[in-house]
Scaffold this motif. Structure first.
Motif: not given
Length: 401
Positions: A150-155, A177-180, A322-324
């Motif tokens: 899963g490429g959402g915010w948590i993932g 794409l993630p977060l699409l 979000s912080d990444q």
């Protein structure tokens, strides 16, 4: 008068505090299923997960003394199992009951999982609680292999925290794409590039067939094409589901959430809902349910004002952050894929220092996101959700400050 709040997270704790701040002097009882003091959940996938903050200092909302001072009765490690609106009664898991005059549901969400072979194996995790975050962090480290489904915010936040301590990370995403769905292709690409630049093996458009196990432990993930991604641990990050079990027992009107009016009042005039579970009337975005920190932190002020007899309506636009890695962002508004016509940017997208604006065909601003430009929302905040078009010069000048 006795007000009972069910939910020991941000929404429940903030509701209790808002009651005292707005002058309520009666009895307040907060029922929380977890044994911990009410705590904030965003750090579980950010600072706390990365080890840069402690639970007591960076996650817990208030010390126990605060609840004592505010005369808030805490029932922690206690689960509400049923609500009887006609009798104004809540049943707890030990068989006892609480009578209420007004009830606030702040039950939040539960982590979604997948109906896959191996999904219940050891070293397969979801993220919702402190214990979940602790278990995931224990899987990190040099030489360790983590697969995130899963490429959402948590993932993506889990992936960033894991890479920060040298973990080998693969992210498996069903979409291109993630977060699409959240950001659309224009801005989703920014986050895809961010993770690949940090050596995440990002695999879009894949189907997950099963979690491979050996001796009861996860050892990899088999994809739909028959290939296997080896892993020492797996995190399933495929979203959250609102916890509506109590609302169902109460017979409240539901539609993907608890249906509430603009004051957060449910179909029962003595029951309110805040946070993740509340599907509320918004003057700009219509019926909307938001699973973000900001809803749990701001709904209670409106709900309490209405509960105490005031004429209150919730009008805030959805907000999250979000912080990444070295990317920090804030997002205000609501513009999921398919609802906007174009995305305008100012600043430097390549350097990831910019502001993005989601606009409809009439030039109205549906949402805005600032990336590493911290004053970016200020000049546009008043236009988000407005029926008036935002001037081009306003869109273009924000990121130049």
């Amino acid at each position: 008068m006795h007000i009972v709040i069910i939910g020991g997270g941000l929404g429940g704790s903030t509701t209790a505090g808002a009651l005292r701040e707005q002058g309520f002097d009666g009895d307040v009882t907060l029922v929380g299923a977890e044994a911990h003091l009410p705590y904030d959940r965003p750090p579980l996938s950010k600072d706390y997960l990365s080890g840069s903050s402690t639970f007591d200092d960076g996650v817990v909302l208030h010390p126990r003394e605060w609840y004592d001072e505010q005369r808030i009765s805490l029932l922690l490690g206690t689960r509400a199992t049923a609500v009887d609106p006609r009798g104004h009664r809540v049943t707890l898991n030990d068989g006892t009951t609480l009578e209420y005059d007004k009830l606030v549901l702040a039950t939040g969400s539960t982590a979604r999982t997948l109906s896959l072979p191996g999904a219940d194996a050891q070293c397969v995790h979801t993220l919702r609680t402190r214990e979940d975050s602790d278990a995931i962090r224990a899987e990190f480290g040099e030489g360790r292999r983590l697969v995130v489904i899963g490429g959402g915010w948590i993932g993506l936040e889990v992936a960033a925290s894991a890479r920060g301590v040298g973990t080998t990370v693969t992210v498996l995403e069903h979409e291109e794409l993630p977060l699409l769905k959240a950001l659309g292709p224009e801005m989703a690409q920014v986050f895809a590039d961010l993770h690949t630049e940090h050596d995440v093996d990002l695999r879009p458009t894949v189907e997950v067939a099963e979690i491979v196990t050996e001796g009861g432990r996860a050892t990899g993930v088999r994809l739909g094409d028959g290939s296997t991604v080896e892993a020492d641990a797996v995190v399933i990050g495929v979203g959250a589901a609102p916890d509506l079990s109590l609302a169902e027992t109460a017979g409240l009107d539901l539609d993907g959430g608890v249906l509430v009016d603009a004051s957060l009042r449910s179909s029962d005039p003595d029951v309110y809902a805040v946070g993740d579970i509340a599907a509320h009337d918004h003057p700009t975005f219509g019926r909307i349910r938001v699973e973000h920190w900001n809803a749990a932190s701001t709904h209670p002020v409106t709900a309490v004002a209405a509960l105490l007899g005031g004429d209150a309506a919730y009008t805030d636009a959805p907000y999250f952050f979000s912080d990444q890695y070295d990317l920090g962002m804030e997002y205000l508004g609501h513009a999921p894929q398919g609802t906007y016509d174009r995305v305008a940017t100012s600043g430097d997208v390549g350097k990831r220092e910019f502001v993005a604006s989601w606009l409809d065909g009439s030039g109205r601003l549906l949402a805005v996101m600032n990336v590493n430009v911290w004053e970016g929302l200020d000049g546009l905040r008043g236009y988000v959700g407005s029926q008036e078009p935002v001037p081009d010069e306003v869109v273009q000048v924000v990121a130049q400050k």
